[in-house]
Design a protein around this motif. Structure first.
Motif, PDB file in Angstrom:
ATOM      1  N   ALA A 125       1.193  -1.317   0.306  1.00  0.00           N
ATOM      2  CA  ALA A 125      -0.385   0.268   0.031  1.00  0.00           C
ATOM      3  C   ALA A 125       0.892   0.899   0.074  1.00  0.00           C
ATOM      4  CB  ALA A 125      -0.469  -0.130   1.340  1.00  0.00           C
ATOM      5  N   PRO A 126       0.247   2.379  -0.356  1.00  0.00           N
ATOM      6  CA  PRO A 126       1.351   3.618  -0.452  1.00  0.00           C
ATOM      7  C   PRO A 126       1.733   4.083   0.732  1.00  0.00           C
ATOM      8  CG  PRO A 126      -0.928   4.010  -1.494  1.00  0.00           C
ATOM      9  CD  PRO A 126      -0.677   2.573  -1.265  1.00  0.00           C
ATOM     10  N   GLY A 127       3.378   4.629   1.078  1.00  0.00           N
ATOM     11  CA  GLY A 127       3.573   4.614   1.947  1.00  0.00           C
ATOM     12  C   GLY A 127       3.416   2.652   3.138  1.00  0.00           C
ATOM     13  N   LYS A 128       3.700   1.876   2.492  1.00  0.00           N
ATOM     14  CA  LYS A 128       3.649   0.873   4.028  1.00  0.00           C
ATOM     15  C   LYS A 128       4.505   0.314   3.190  1.00  0.00           C
ATOM     16  CE  LYS A 128      -0.121   0.992   6.006  1.00  0.00           C
ATOM     17  NZ  LYS A 128      -2.159   0.353   6.372  1.00  0.00           N
ATOM     18  N   GLU A 129       5.263  -0.464   3.459  1.00  0.00           N
ATOM     19  CA  GLU A 129       5.903  -1.290   3.568  1.00  0.00           C
ATOM     20  C   GLU A 129       5.690  -2.974   2.644  1.00  0.00           C
ATOM     21  OE1 GLU A 129       9.912  -1.693   5.995  1.00  0.00           O
ATOM     22  OE2 GLU A 129       9.585  -3.535   5.751  1.00  0.00           O
ATOM     23  N   ARG A 130       6.085  -3.554   1.660  1.00  0.00           N
ATOM     24  CA  ARG A 130       5.538  -4.382   0.906  1.00  0.00           C
ATOM     25  C   ARG A 130       5.621  -5.591   2.222  1.00  0.00           C
ATOM     26  NH1 ARG A 130       8.537  -6.579  -3.860  1.00  0.00           N
ATOM     27  NH2 ARG A 130      10.257  -7.471  -2.424  1.00  0.00           N
ATOM     28  N   GLU A 131       3.944  -6.537   2.046  1.00  0.00           N
ATOM     29  CA  GLU A 131       4.046  -6.994   3.077  1.00  0.00           C
ATOM     30  C   GLU A 131       3.405  -9.183   2.734  1.00  0.00           C
ATOM     31  OE1 GLU A 131       0.738  -7.710   6.292  1.00  0.00           O
ATOM     32  OE2 GLU A 131      -0.452  -6.669   4.468  1.00  0.00           O
ATOM     33  N   GLY A 132       4.254  -9.903   2.677  1.00  0.00           N
ATOM     34  CA  GLY A 132       3.635 -11.662   2.443  1.00  0.00           C
ATOM     35  C   GLY A 132       2.060 -11.815   3.233  1.00  0.00           C
ATOM     36  N   VAL A 133       1.468 -11.746   1.876  1.00  0.00           N
ATOM     37  CA  VAL A 133      -0.659 -11.792   2.386  1.00  0.00           C
ATOM     38  C   VAL A 133      -0.425 -13.676   2.895  1.00  0.00           C
ATOM     39  CG1 VAL A 133      -2.609 -11.733   0.993  1.00  0.00           C
ATOM     40  CG2 VAL A 133      -1.096 -10.187   1.190  1.00  0.00           C
TER      41      VAL A 133
END
Length: 131
Positions: free
Chosen positions: A40-48
């Motif tokens: 998401a904008p402004g957030k780190e990539r995360e494993g879903v």
């Protein structure tokens, strides 16, 4: 040349559903563990969510447990993510990724991960959930 192509994103109201697909080419799909990541904008990539090479083991991050289902069809070289009961906080760009491993436990390469173990990535598909 490995290519991962996502599809199925879009705009949906809260509580709605979407099904993401990722079609892979240029690799022996059944030898690869696969994952869905989001940013998401402004957030780190995360494993879903991740799934091992055979589909026999899956990981889900806590925020999507009970709502999302990951699956794969090795005969079609395709990865899926069924997303139900979508929430505005699910809004992000979703990426499909592949890692060449037959390690059984999907937690190992997905839990708490930004995807650093994954060597191949798609271009992403946008999911927007309106409130």
């Amino acid at each position: 040349q490995v290519q991962l192509m996502e599809s199925g994103g879009g705009l949906v109201q809260a509580g709605g559903s979407l099904r993401l697909s990722c079609t892979a080419s240029g690799l022996k799909f059944s030898d690869f563990a696969m994952g869905w990541f989001r940013q998401a904008p402004g957030k780190e990539r995360e494993g879903v969510s991740c799934i091992n090479y055979s589909g026999g083991n899956r990981f889900y991050t806590d925020s999507v447990k009970g709502r999302f289902t990951i699956s794969r069809d090795n005969a079609k070289n395709t990865l899926y993510l069924q997303m139900n009961s979508l929430k505005p906080e699910d809004t992000a760009k979703y990426y499909c990724a592949a890692v060449d491993t037959r390690y059984y436990n999907a937690d190992y390469y997905c839990k708490g991960s930004s995807g650093s173990l994954f060597g191949y990535w798609g271009q992403g598909t946008q999911v927007t959930v309106s409130s």
